[in-house]
Design a protein around this motif. Sequence first.
Motif, PDB file in Angstrom:
ATOM      1  N   TYR A 183       0.835  -1.201   0.000  1.00 31.82           N
ATOM      2  CA  TYR A 183       0.000   0.000   0.000  1.00 31.82           C
ATOM      3  C   TYR A 183       0.873   1.256   0.000  1.00 31.82           C
ATOM      4  O   TYR A 183       0.612   2.213  -0.748  1.00 31.82           O
ATOM      5  N   ASN A 184       1.911   1.274   0.832  1.00 34.02           N
ATOM      6  CA  ASN A 184       2.827   2.412   0.846  1.00 34.02           C
ATOM      7  C   ASN A 184       3.487   2.604  -0.512  1.00 34.02           C
ATOM      8  O   ASN A 184       3.688   3.734  -0.974  1.00 34.02           O
ATOM      9  N   LEU A 185       3.817   1.489  -1.149  1.00 37.53           N
ATOM     10  CA  LEU A 185       4.435   1.554  -2.475  1.00 37.53           C
ATOM     11  C   LEU A 185       3.459   2.123  -3.499  1.00 37.53           C
ATOM     12  O   LEU A 185       3.831   2.929  -4.360  1.00 37.53           O
ATOM     13  N   HIS A 186       2.206   1.699  -3.400  1.00 39.04           N
ATOM     14  CA  HIS A 186       1.171   2.213  -4.299  1.00 39.04           C
ATOM     15  C   HIS A 186       1.031   3.726  -4.145  1.00 39.04           C
ATOM     16  O   HIS A 186       0.953   4.466  -5.130  1.00 39.04           O
ATOM     17  N   GLN A 187       1.005   4.185  -2.908  1.00 34.69           N
ATOM     18  CA  GLN A 187       0.892   5.616  -2.650  1.00 34.69           C
ATOM     19  C   GLN A 187       2.095   6.379  -3.209  1.00 34.69           C
ATOM     20  O   GLN A 187       1.950   7.453  -3.790  1.00 34.69           O
ATOM     21  N   MET A 188       3.277   5.815  -3.027  1.00 32.91           N
ATOM     22  CA  MET A 188       4.488   6.486  -3.493  1.00 32.91           C
ATOM     23  C   MET A 188       4.523   6.586  -5.022  1.00 32.91           C
ATOM     24  O   MET A 188       4.817   7.652  -5.584  1.00 32.91           O
ATOM     25  N   ILE A 189       4.212   5.481  -5.701  1.00 37.28           N
ATOM     26  CA  ILE A 189       4.251   5.485  -7.172  1.00 37.28           C
ATOM     27  C   ILE A 189       3.247   6.486  -7.725  1.00 37.28           C
ATOM     28  O   ILE A 189       3.539   7.246  -8.658  1.00 37.28           O
ATOM     29  N   GLY A 190       2.037   6.498  -7.150  1.00 42.79           N
ATOM     30  CA  GLY A 190       1.023   7.439  -7.620  1.00 42.79           C
ATOM     31  C   GLY A 190       1.417   8.881  -7.372  1.00 42.79           C
ATOM     32  O   GLY A 190       1.310   9.739  -8.276  1.00 42.79           O
ATOM     33  N   MET A 191       1.922   9.173  -6.170  1.00 46.69           N
ATOM     34  CA  MET A 191       2.266  10.559  -5.843  1.00 46.69           C
ATOM     35  C   MET A 191       3.466  11.035  -6.645  1.00 46.69           C
ATOM     36  O   MET A 191       3.518  12.201  -7.070  1.00 46.69           O
ATOM     37  N   MET A 192       4.445  10.155  -6.864  1.00 44.99           N
ATOM     38  CA  MET A 192       5.616  10.559  -7.636  1.00 44.99           C
ATOM     39  C   MET A 192       5.234  10.947  -9.060  1.00 44.99           C
ATOM     40  O   MET A 192       5.836  11.844  -9.647  1.00 44.99           O
ATOM     41  N   GLN A 193       4.245  10.290  -9.615  1.00 45.71           N
ATOM     42  CA  GLN A 193       3.805  10.658 -10.966  1.00 45.71           C
ATOM     43  C   GLN A 193       2.969  11.938 -10.954  1.00 45.71           C
ATOM     44  O   GLN A 193       3.083  12.763 -11.860  1.00 45.71           O
TER      45      GLN A 193
ATOM     46  N   VAL B 134       8.191  12.761   2.228  1.00 51.81           N
ATOM     47  CA  VAL B 134       7.582  11.963   3.298  1.00 51.81           C
ATOM     48  C   VAL B 134       7.094  10.635   2.742  1.00 51.81           C
ATOM     49  O   VAL B 134       7.364   9.558   3.304  1.00 51.81           O
ATOM     50  N   MET B 135       6.364  10.705   1.619  1.00 50.05           N
ATOM     51  CA  MET B 135       5.850   9.475   1.011  1.00 50.05           C
ATOM     52  C   MET B 135       6.993   8.629   0.466  1.00 50.05           C
ATOM     53  O   MET B 135       6.955   7.396   0.538  1.00 50.05           O
ATOM     54  N   TYR B 136       8.023   9.287  -0.057  1.00 47.30           N
ATOM     55  CA  TYR B 136       9.183   8.539  -0.554  1.00 47.30           C
ATOM     56  C   TYR B 136       9.871   7.803   0.593  1.00 47.30           C
ATOM     57  O   TYR B 136      10.345   6.675   0.419  1.00 47.30           O
TER      58      TYR B 136
END
Length: 571
Positions: free
Chosen positions: A121-131, A294-296
């Motif tokens: 889930y954390n990875l999903h959030q990071m990938i989405g936010m980075m884009q 933070v998300m990263y």
Amino acid sequence: MRTIFRYLKPYVPRMSLGLFIKFIGTIMDLLLPWILSYMIDDVVPQERISLILLWGGVMLLCSAAAVITNIVANRMASWVAQHTTEAIRHDLFTRISYLSCKQIDDFTIPSLESRLTTDTYNLHQMIGMMQRLGVRAPILLLGGILVTLTLEPVLSLVLLAVLPLIGLLVFAVSRKGIPLYGNLQQGIDSMVRTVRENIAGIRVIKALSKTEYEQNRFSHVNEEVVRREKKAGITMALTNPLMNLFLNIGLTMVILVGAWRVNAGLTQPGKILAFLTYFTIILNAMLSITRMFVMYSKGSASASRIHEVLSTPADLAVLEVPGAASDSHIEFQHVCFSYQKKEDTLYDINFRLKRGETLGIIGATGCGKSTLIALLMRLYDRDSGEIRIDGQPVESIPPHELHTKFGVVFQNDVLFADTIAANIDFGRELGQEAIEKAAACAQAKEFIDALPDGFSHRLTAKGTNVSGGQKQRLLIARALAGNPEILILDDSSSALDYKTDSLLRRALRSQYAKTTTIIVAQRISSILHADHILVLEDGKEIGYGTHEELLETCNIYREISISQMGGDLSA
């Protein structure tokens, strides 16, 4: 993070298109303050309504383009994040499924569960936010700085003086935050483990009135998670107020210097207004970059934990060990094993079974009975000695080929939330005839037929809607349904009454006469008529032979027989 990039690689074209669309939308956002400045300083003084309406229309088009492109780009980013995480979660689940028992013991089940859920889930959030912000925030930041340099070079110097301080702040906080989030995930592992233990032992807890004790134990673990989360959160939260402080100090200086320059006739009000707008854009961009860090930090810690599992080398590799001609079906030769590689759990175990023979294993709790079964199925590798099936070392047999030889009922086996037929079949696509034959042999068909839906009756998770004896009979039926070469019953008749146990053993002898059977039992009656009986104590073989032979040669076996059956009742 290299593992994550590998999963993102198939979506590079879509990501590139999404980032390009996001770039267009960001440029539209940057144009709006510049157009407003141009209108105030150059268009309005001409007092031509047509030009004002024209440039106002251009601003509306830019705003609409910014909104539409950002929505499209965000949807594409969410799609990429969703499918990437799905692929990672699938491969992670598959890798976990093929981990050896030793590797699972090392990771622990609660940790693997949290890696499969919280970390993905954390990875999903990071990938989405980075884009979503990875393009927009830097472009707004750099673009805003470049535009302000063209508008007011002097005021831009104030801004540029603040940015290095902000950069150092973000770097220092992020460097400290990533390890803190790693520690937080370890705390979550402990909490998951505590919850699993509590749920699994809920009946014991209630029976012993230890609910309050378990609540206190959970509170301690929960407080530790909160403490770690608070520490990580406070560390990362330092960026927002400090950045606001630096940027607002810079904004105040801009207003003061700008007012002086307007009063001195060195610049125009429209440029100051645009500059302040760009300054706000830059402020928001920096705050977005902070959120990204933070998300990263969370995502990077989770990615490392996921990579740790995915990169774990395959254990229990198939070795090219030559076999030898043998008239034995199963053979243990001087087998020793230790879980921690310190003190042997099993020591110098020796026995041979011909095809169709039955071996009974008996001994005190913790003497190594279930461990011996695990070594035979190569769930663990023995430390020394040899284990052979049909003369072939088990380490030279491919896992799928090896495991299909077995029908097994483990000591703490489970039934799944599905129909009785599906639980017996267990995805092997067996025919109804094979399922019913196995159920009949396991003495389960009688109670199944008495159910309203018969074999279509749905069980709850872990089979909580059937009795202990019924559950064991269904598990035995599952083991028999595949017509195995080797049948292993690990303390699987403890909930059966003596009559049912006797009928089961009689059915096994008549219908599965060619199946080599290993019965781990606590009751003498379950192994009384076995061809061989192995007596274990503290991992050592202290007796081996038939029931009659052991009564004469093994004192411990004789004591067990007397305590359970009143002596030699073999007749």
